[in-house]
Design an enzyme around this catalytic site. Structure first.
Site, PDB file in Angstrom:
ATOM      1  N   ARG A 143       0.836  -1.187   0.000  1.00  0.00           N
ATOM      2  CA  ARG A 143       0.000   0.000   0.000  1.00  0.00           C
ATOM      3  C   ARG A 143       0.883   1.252   0.000  1.00  0.00           C
ATOM      4  O   ARG A 143       2.047   1.212   0.383  1.00  0.00           O
ATOM      5  CB  ARG A 143      -0.902   0.023   1.239  1.00  0.00           C
ATOM      6  CG  ARG A 143      -1.839  -1.174   1.367  1.00  0.00           C
ATOM      7  CD  ARG A 143      -2.627  -1.088   2.667  1.00  0.00           C
ATOM      8  NE  ARG A 143      -3.595  -2.165   2.806  1.00  0.00           N
ATOM      9  CZ  ARG A 143      -3.359  -3.314   3.434  1.00  0.00           C
ATOM     10  NH1 ARG A 143      -2.163  -3.538   3.987  1.00  0.00           N
ATOM     11  NH2 ARG A 143      -4.294  -4.239   3.533  1.00  0.00           N
ATOM     12  N   LYS A 173      -2.018  -2.418   7.937  1.00  0.00           N
ATOM     13  CA  LYS A 173      -3.120  -1.848   8.713  1.00  0.00           C
ATOM     14  C   LYS A 173      -3.154  -2.458  10.109  1.00  0.00           C
ATOM     15  O   LYS A 173      -2.880  -3.634  10.298  1.00  0.00           O
ATOM     16  CB  LYS A 173      -4.454  -2.096   7.995  1.00  0.00           C
ATOM     17  CG  LYS A 173      -4.617  -1.258   6.721  1.00  0.00           C
ATOM     18  CD  LYS A 173      -5.993  -1.447   6.130  1.00  0.00           C
ATOM     19  CE  LYS A 173      -6.206  -0.542   4.915  1.00  0.00           C
ATOM     20  NZ  LYS A 173      -7.553  -0.714   4.331  1.00  0.00           N
ATOM     21  N   HIS A 185      -2.689   2.627  -5.790  1.00  0.00           N
ATOM     22  CA  HIS A 185      -3.641   1.542  -5.554  1.00  0.00           C
ATOM     23  C   HIS A 185      -3.888   0.730  -6.821  1.00  0.00           C
ATOM     24  O   HIS A 185      -4.074  -0.489  -6.752  1.00  0.00           O
ATOM     25  CB  HIS A 185      -4.969   2.076  -5.030  1.00  0.00           C
ATOM     26  CG  HIS A 185      -5.944   0.983  -4.721  1.00  0.00           C
ATOM     27  ND1 HIS A 185      -5.800   0.128  -3.649  1.00  0.00           N
ATOM     28  CD2 HIS A 185      -7.071   0.574  -5.370  1.00  0.00           C
ATOM     29  CE1 HIS A 185      -6.792  -0.748  -3.643  1.00  0.00           C
ATOM     30  NE2 HIS A 185      -7.570  -0.499  -4.671  1.00  0.00           N
ATOM     31  N   ARG A 200      -1.134  -1.690  -7.044  1.00  0.00           N
ATOM     32  CA  ARG A 200      -1.391  -2.796  -6.102  1.00  0.00           C
ATOM     33  C   ARG A 200      -2.428  -3.747  -6.695  1.00  0.00           C
ATOM     34  O   ARG A 200      -2.302  -4.966  -6.621  1.00  0.00           O
ATOM     35  CB  ARG A 200      -1.872  -2.218  -4.774  1.00  0.00           C
ATOM     36  CG  ARG A 200      -2.288  -3.239  -3.709  1.00  0.00           C
ATOM     37  CD  ARG A 200      -2.532  -2.491  -2.408  1.00  0.00           C
ATOM     38  NE  ARG A 200      -3.367  -3.230  -1.467  1.00  0.00           N
ATOM     39  CZ  ARG A 200      -2.914  -4.109  -0.578  1.00  0.00           C
ATOM     40  NH1 ARG A 200      -1.626  -4.392  -0.537  1.00  0.00           N
ATOM     41  NH2 ARG A 200      -3.744  -4.713   0.261  1.00  0.00           N
ATOM     42  N   HIS A 211      -4.257  -8.979   3.542  1.00  0.00           N
ATOM     43  CA  HIS A 211      -5.680  -8.945   3.839  1.00  0.00           C
ATOM     44  C   HIS A 211      -6.004  -9.873   5.006  1.00  0.00           C
ATOM     45  O   HIS A 211      -5.379 -10.925   5.171  1.00  0.00           O
ATOM     46  CB  HIS A 211      -6.498  -9.380   2.623  1.00  0.00           C
ATOM     47  CG  HIS A 211      -6.559  -8.354   1.545  1.00  0.00           C
ATOM     48  ND1 HIS A 211      -6.854  -8.651   0.230  1.00  0.00           N
ATOM     49  CD2 HIS A 211      -6.368  -7.010   1.574  1.00  0.00           C
ATOM     50  CE1 HIS A 211      -6.838  -7.551  -0.487  1.00  0.00           C
ATOM     51  NE2 HIS A 211      -6.547  -6.541   0.303  1.00  0.00           N
ATOM     52  N   TYR A 253     -10.198  -8.620  -6.484  1.00  0.00           N
ATOM     53  CA  TYR A 253      -9.181  -8.583  -7.525  1.00  0.00           C
ATOM     54  C   TYR A 253      -9.335  -9.707  -8.540  1.00  0.00           C
ATOM     55  O   TYR A 253      -8.548  -9.809  -9.479  1.00  0.00           O
ATOM     56  CB  TYR A 253      -7.780  -8.677  -6.898  1.00  0.00           C
ATOM     57  CG  TYR A 253      -7.446  -7.527  -5.988  1.00  0.00           C
ATOM     58  CD1 TYR A 253      -7.111  -6.289  -6.503  1.00  0.00           C
ATOM     59  CD2 TYR A 253      -7.474  -7.681  -4.602  1.00  0.00           C
ATOM     60  CE1 TYR A 253      -6.802  -5.224  -5.672  1.00  0.00           C
ATOM     61  CE2 TYR A 253      -7.167  -6.624  -3.761  1.00  0.00           C
ATOM     62  CZ  TYR A 253      -6.835  -5.396  -4.303  1.00  0.00           C
ATOM     63  OH  TYR A 253      -6.542  -4.348  -3.481  1.00  0.00           O
TER      64      TYR A 253
END
Length: 299
Positions: free
Chosen positions: A149, A173, A243, A246, A269, A278
Site C-alpha cells: 500500500r 493496517k 492503488h 497494487r 488482507h 481482484y
C-alpha cells in the site's frame, strides 16, 4: 460530544483499533461536522445522546448539498463507530443506528494496468541515473512486485530491508507486520538506491527508506503524483495511482496461476473477501482461455 468522550474515542481509535493518523482525523472531523449541524438544527451542545431522526436529517442535508453516497456512507461510518464506542463504555444503552441502512452506491471497477503497459513504462525508464530517477523506478517496482500500500511504502525504514534474505518487513493496517519476498532484480535496484541515498546532504528523516532530495520522508500526494506521471505516457486510463499498481500486482499474479490464499497473504488482507475483488480480471482471462480452447466453441 463531551471533551472527555472525544479524547477517549481518539485514544480508542489510535490505541485499540490502531487506525492510521489520517483515518483518526477523518473520523473526528466527521463527528465535529455532525456536532455543528446538531447544535444549529436541534440546539444540542453534545452528540452523545441523539436519535435516528437527527442523523437522518443530516443525511438528507448532505445528499441535498450534492455529497456523493460514497462520502455520506463514510461519514456515517464515523458516527456509527462513535456510538459503538459509547455502547462499549456504557455511556448509552442503545445505538441510534439500529435501523440504519447504508445508501446504495455503484461499485466502480478498478481497471489494472496491462502487462504491456507495465513493460512499456519500465522500458521508458530502464536505465535510471541519479538519486531521483533511481528512487522513482524503485518505488514503481516495489508497488508492482510487492503489492504494498502507499502508506506502507512511505513508512518503510532502512531497517525493514533484509538484503541478505531478499525480503522487506512491511507494517500494514492495524500495525500488522508481514515479511515480503523481493525479486532479485528489484533487490539490485534497492542496493543502488541506498548507495545514491547515502550521498544526500542534510538527511532529516534518516530512519525512512524513501526520501525527497531534501532528505525528508515522502508524503501521500508526492507518491500519487509520481505514479500518475510515470504512467501518463503509456496508459490512457483515467486513474493511475499506487492503488491501481497494487490492484495490478494482484491481478497479474492471479492471471498467471497464483492461488487466492497466497495473494491474500502477500496483500496483507485479513480475509479472502477483501482479496476476491481482484479476481474479476483473472476471471476475464479465464473466460478468454476457455473460449479459445474449448472444442464446443470452435466453428
Amino acid at each position: 460530544m463531551t471533551t472527555n468522550n472525544k479524547d477517549a474515542f481518539r485514544d480508542y481509535l489510535q490505541l485499540e483499533k490502531k487506525y492510521s493518523p489520517h483515518t483518526v482525523n477523518a473520523y473526528l472531523n466527521d463527528l465535529s461536522f455532525f456536532e455543528v449541524f446538531n447544535r444549529e438544527c436541534f440546539g444540542q451542545d453534545t452528540i452523545d445522546q441523539v436519535n435516528y431522526n437527527q442523523i437522518r436529517s443530516w443525511i438528507v442535508l448532505l445528499v441535498d448539498d450534492g455529497v456523493s453516497n460514497v462520502t455520506v456512507n463514510r461519514k456515517i461510518a464515523s458516527l456509527k463507530a462513535f456510538y459503538k464506542f459509547l455502547l462499549k463504555i456504557k455511556q448509552i444503552q442503545v445505538s441510534p443506528f439500529l435501523k440504519h441502512k447504508a445508501l446504495k452506491t455503484e461499485k466502480k471497477l478498478q481497471i489494472p494496468f496491462s502487462e504491456k503497459e507495465l513493460v512499456e513504462a519500465l522500458s521508458c525508464n530502464s536505465a535510471p541515473e541519479g538519486f531521483q530517477e533511481v528512487r522513482d523506478r524503485l518505488i514503481v517496482e516495489l508497488f508492482y512486485t510487492a503489492g504494498i500500500r502507499r502508506a506502507e511504502l512511505i513508512q518503510l525504514k532502512l531497517s525493514n530491508v533484509n538484503f541478505a534474505a531478499g525480503t522487506i518487513k512491511v507494517l500494514g493496517k492495524r500495525d500488522k507486520e508481514r515479511i515480503l519476498p523481493v525479486l532479485g532484480v528489484v533487490m539490485e535496484q534497492l542496493v543502488l538506491y541506498v548507495k545514491e541515498r547515502s550521498v544526500l546532504e542534510n538527511i532529516e528523516d534518516e530512519d525512512y527508506l524513501f526520501l525527497t532530495k531534501k532528505g525528508l520522508k515522502l508524503n501521500d500526494s508526492f507518491v500519487y503524483r509520481l505514479i500518475n506521471s510515470y504512467f501518463s505516457s503509456v496508459s490512457e486510463k483515467v486513474k493511475k495511482s499506487p492503488h491501481i499498481l497494487r490492484h495490478t500486482f494482484a491481478t497479474h499474479l492471479l492471471n498467471n496461476g497464483a492461488d487466492l490464499n497466497s495473494v491474500k497473504e502477500l496483500l496483507g488482507h485479513s480475509s479472502l473477501a477483501s482479496t476476491q475483488i481482484y479476481t474479476h480480471s483473472s476471471l476475464n482471462e479465464l473466460k478468454k482461455v476457455y473460449k479459445e480452447a474449448h472444442p464446443r466453441n470452435r466453428k
